[in-house]
Design an enzyme around this catalytic site. Structure first.
Site, PDB file in Angstrom:
ATOM      1  N   TYR A  84      65.780 -63.044 -48.869  1.00 33.62           N
ATOM      2  CA  TYR A  84      64.713 -63.992 -49.194  1.00 33.62           C
ATOM      3  C   TYR A  84      63.924 -63.426 -50.367  1.00 33.62           C
ATOM      4  CZ  TYR A  84      61.098 -67.505 -48.276  1.00 33.62           C
ATOM      5  OH  TYR A  84      60.229 -68.567 -48.363  1.00 33.62           O
ATOM      6  N   GLU A 138      70.118 -83.785 -43.006  1.00 30.39           N
ATOM      7  CA  GLU A 138      68.992 -84.021 -43.932  1.00 30.39           C
ATOM      8  C   GLU A 138      68.696 -85.501 -44.151  1.00 30.39           C
ATOM      9  OE1 GLU A 138      69.010 -81.530 -47.430  1.00 30.39           O
ATOM     10  OE2 GLU A 138      70.116 -79.937 -46.417  1.00 30.39           O
ATOM     11  N   GLY A 139      68.787 -86.257 -43.077  1.00 28.82           N
ATOM     12  CA  GLY A 139      68.427 -87.670 -43.177  1.00 28.82           C
ATOM     13  C   GLY A 139      69.450 -88.535 -43.874  1.00 28.82           C
ATOM     14  N   GLY A 158      57.089 -83.318 -41.656  1.00 31.98           N
ATOM     15  CA  GLY A 158      55.936 -82.595 -42.176  1.00 31.98           C
ATOM     16  C   GLY A 158      55.855 -82.619 -43.696  1.00 31.98           C
TER      17      GLY A 158
END
Lengths: 534, 534
Positions: free
Chosen positions: B453, B263-264, B133
């Protein structure tokens, strides 16, 4: 200091012996055929213990690190840490000859000493077998030399401290050599429990639980040990390694999950940080009977998928239920069978539930069980199971004395494949052994699947006791491994025995990644040679 | 095909725009000072797009694999997959100059084509950035070249199939490029839900969730994405890698946990097998107010430690609550404050609970909240939150237009350290920025700890917009990293932005293990150069 003689059998001195009642023996003989007793555990003197091959300089350096009292080379001490507790391990103590005896036993006092012992072993290219309770049933502590000139057992029994408790965060830090009962005792003082109770409970250590991805009998309520582990500290030849700073993280891959389950091949776990829970106020153990294995496992599936598993949830197949009834006596009477038959149950499968508090969940679970046609047997079978929950390994010693081949093996898969995997493994065992008794239970259930735990009994072949089981284990392992949806081990770990099947499960890439990780933490390969196929 | 113009801002075409009401803007200006608007997103023509550096032979081979329509080199297509969605990424589209534009976009159709694309890239030593995405807020999809001559973006949007559903085991197999709303839609047909709803929901893909260890807003009920993943299939330069044959296993370290979160850098995730759950029958969102951050987070702790978290559990600190009230209007009236004050609440902290069924748990949770002095605000604030749950990123575009510096960052730690970490990060941000508005919430709670957060707003420094945030982010990251109990990221992942802080968290040994694993799966280092510090 450990009494090495304990290693000739499971039974700790403190535990009650588990002699089998005559009635049970008679029943067993009827079931699996004539037994040829003999081959009691051999005395230490029956074993040829070669002189230690540790070079003098290395020994001196080890003594410098841990002190002269903690470098042991006497035959008894070395035999006392030779191998684990599989059926074949126990056989090797009854048929002397096949033991791989370590050269030296080293007992460091703390994580720093563990690190320094590793440094000495790396410098002298000596293999290191980390050793906790020594309860591996898969050859995980076998003192293989690999390409090393010598091998030491690194016994962690002196790392026996509860380091800290954080009641707010519900965390405790333990040294790796703390045994499970001691951990429970130390936590109980603070009002907490770990909730980890595998069958190896009486002997096994927290470091061992982490190293092998252990799952306890209460895994449905408390999770697997890997779920409890929030942090680990390891000594590795590449230096100390600490992991786990938060309850959850996205800081790259979860390396804690790589250290946990590494079975001593990537590092020696010296401390574990575990999630703890308040001691339960009330415990309730109870039994139910369901009609047939399919319906029984399906009921457990529905409980799991509704978040209503009891802390301990364990369902036996028909054969295991028959044995439970036969060995416990009483319940097996014709009257009970008639009672169950009148309630539509002709193929009884025993379900044990153990609740730690959680009364609201129990109420809802009972509704599901009723809908599945379960018949309650009340608390008696639950309490009986609870009383004997750690007796299995001890009973094995008694069975070995009688001339029985007795071993367990386990796997897990997703719900939709459970029935097929069950049949395949059973068939393989029945085909590989003569008149075996093959029992099975599900004792670890998840939303998406469950474990299968098989117990196998057969009349021991006195002429080929090792080959008899090796062939059966191979047949069962191939049945699991060829079923692409079954794991070769749900909680016994890989060790040596499952190593041949690991590649099929994690692939060539997985094996290459493990080897690479090993090379990063242990470039010269001193750590637990041969385990995990490394 | 993706409309590249979407990449100049978060807002998808389909989504409602999130212009801020004048009243809110006036309030904000009072709070953070005068704003200097300007620097709208630049048109594609404002960017210098260099010619693709992919060698002709490599291009021809890529075309052979995926077809000529799926090797894109037009400026718009390449700009459309340039970078992610962090504040700095968005700034780079308003202040042209700093974009790293990939040479080519490749769109394989299936896992086999992904594998073949990798093989071509390895043969020609071309970097590969896997792209779902494109919602990374940590530089996870930045097209760094590393030591490669060129870099392609491997866009997975054509891997958009639900491969299979196993309702009994509650498992679904998805191709990696399926976007979250599509996954929900595809599962709903079967009566199931994934329950994974991060703020990136509208754009992000299942492969991306797995690659980055995503945690969704409903993590308290459904778990983190890594908890849902039961299996992964990856294409790697060393060959295909499949993991996950059972719900649980002890077959060595959990390598699935190494692939998830990679993460690739270790492989391209092409399929994920995820646990699914029945669609909830009833959903109930509601709001409460507690007095002060300490009491509010403590109430969430008690809920978490009693297994009574709502599926969505989110508690805001005083500043975030003030903004909620101010921006929503109405509730902020003096009357409401007076109402709360009469109930002992002078430092209101808003708690949102979202229940998916689970009425019995809600009842027990409410007892705990009452004991903690919580005041119910009924369903309105819950529904308001639910309505705006994905609006955050879109509002960011509106704030950027107004000249606001706006970004989020997150961490997690154990309960006993939560208050200290909160103060440290807040102080660091207040010290690094001029008159910032620093808000915080806990939206992911666990038995042993919780996430924090932070959302930060400040008047953008028009003279140094990049440096302004880089310094603040560095200050916050150091505050987290120096606190040895906080993770550098709870669910945003590492990418480039957190890479400098990874070593402090996983140690030298951890970094060496990651590098070794990388070398095993990707010996020439073509995969996502530079991410995770690899």
């Amino acid at each position: 200091m450990v009494d090495h003689r304990l290693r000739s059998a499971w039974t700790p001195d403190s535990a009650e012996t588990a002699a089998l009642p005559t009635k049970a023996v008679r029943w067993l003989t009827r079931r699996i055929g004539r037994l040829s007793p003999g081959a009691p555990p051999a005395p230490d003197s029956a074993f040829v213990v070669p002189p230690s091959r540790i070079p003098e300089k290395a020994r001196a350096e080890l003594v410098e690190v841990v002190g002269t009292d903690h470098v042991l080379e006497e035959a008894g001490e070395r035999l006392g840490r030779t191998g684990g507790m599989s059926y074949l391990d126990l056989l090797r103590r009854r048929y002397p000859g096949g033991l791989l005896i370590p050269d030296t036993v080293v007992l460091p006092a703390d994580p720093e000493q563990v690190q320094r012992v590793l440094d000495v072993c790396v410098a002298h290219d000596i293999g290191v077998v980390p050793f906790g309770g020594g309860t591996s049933v898969v050859g995980g502590v076998t003192a293989l030399r690999g390409d090393k000139q010598a091998v030491v057992v690194l016994d962690l029994e002196r790392l026996n401290r509860l380091v800290s408790v954080d009641p707010t965060s519900r965390l405790a830090v333990f040294q790796a050599g703390v045994r499970a009962p001691d951990a429970q005792r130390l936590l109980a003082v603070h009002g907490f429990t770990l909730g980890h109770v595998p069958q190896s409970y009486e002997r096994a250590t927290l470091g061992g639980f982490a190293a092998t991805r252990s799952a306890g009998q209460a895994s449905s309520g408390y999770g697997r040990f890997e779920d409890m582990v929030q942090g680990v500290r390891l000594a590795t030849p590449s230096g100390e390694w600490r992991l786990g700073v938060a309850p959850a993280s996205a800081a790259g891959p979860n390396l804690r999950a790589l250290a946990v389950g590494s079975e001593g091949t990537l590092g020696v776990i010296t401390e574990v940080t575990v999630r703890i829970r308040p001691l339960p106020e009330r415990e309730r153990y109870e039994g139910f009977v369901l009609d047939g294995w399919e319906r029984a496992t399906d009921a457990v599936r529905v409980l799991a998928q509704n978040g209503l598993l009891a802390d301990i949830t364990r369902v036996s197949d028909e054969d295991e239920t028959e044995v439970s009834f036969a060995l416990k006596g009483g319940l097996a009477t014709t009257a009970v069978r008639r009672y169950l038959a009148a309630r539509g149950i002709t193929r009884p499968c025993l379900l044990i539930l153990g609740w730690h508090d959680r009364a609201p969940q129990r109420k809802r679970a009972l509704r599901i069980l009723r809908a599945a046609g379960a018949v309650s047997l009340g608390r008696a079978p639950g309490e009986a199971w609870r009383h004997g929950r750690f007796a299995g390994p001890r009973q094995r010693d008694a069975l070995l004395d009688l001339g029985v081949c007795v071993e367990t093996l386990e796997t897990a898969t997703h719900w939709s494949g459970l029935g097929e995997l069950y049949e395949k493994v059973r068939s393989a065992l029945h085909a590989a052994l003569d008149r075996p008794l093959v029992m099975c239970h599900v004792s670890h259930a998840y939303e998406t699947g469950a474990s299968l735990y098989f117990t196998v009994l057969a009349a021991r072949d006195p002429h080929d006791p090792f080959g008899q089981w090796e062939r059966a284990k191979q047949a069962a392992s191939e049945a699991i491994s060829e079923n692409t949806r079954g794991t070769i081990t749900h909680h016994h770990a890989v060790g040596l025995d499952h190593a041949p099947y690991l590649r099929a499960e994690i692939g060539d890439v997985g094996m290459a990644v493990l080897a690479a990780a090993k090379h990063a933490t242990d470039p010269t390969g001193v750590l637990n040679p041969g385990k995990l196929g490394l």
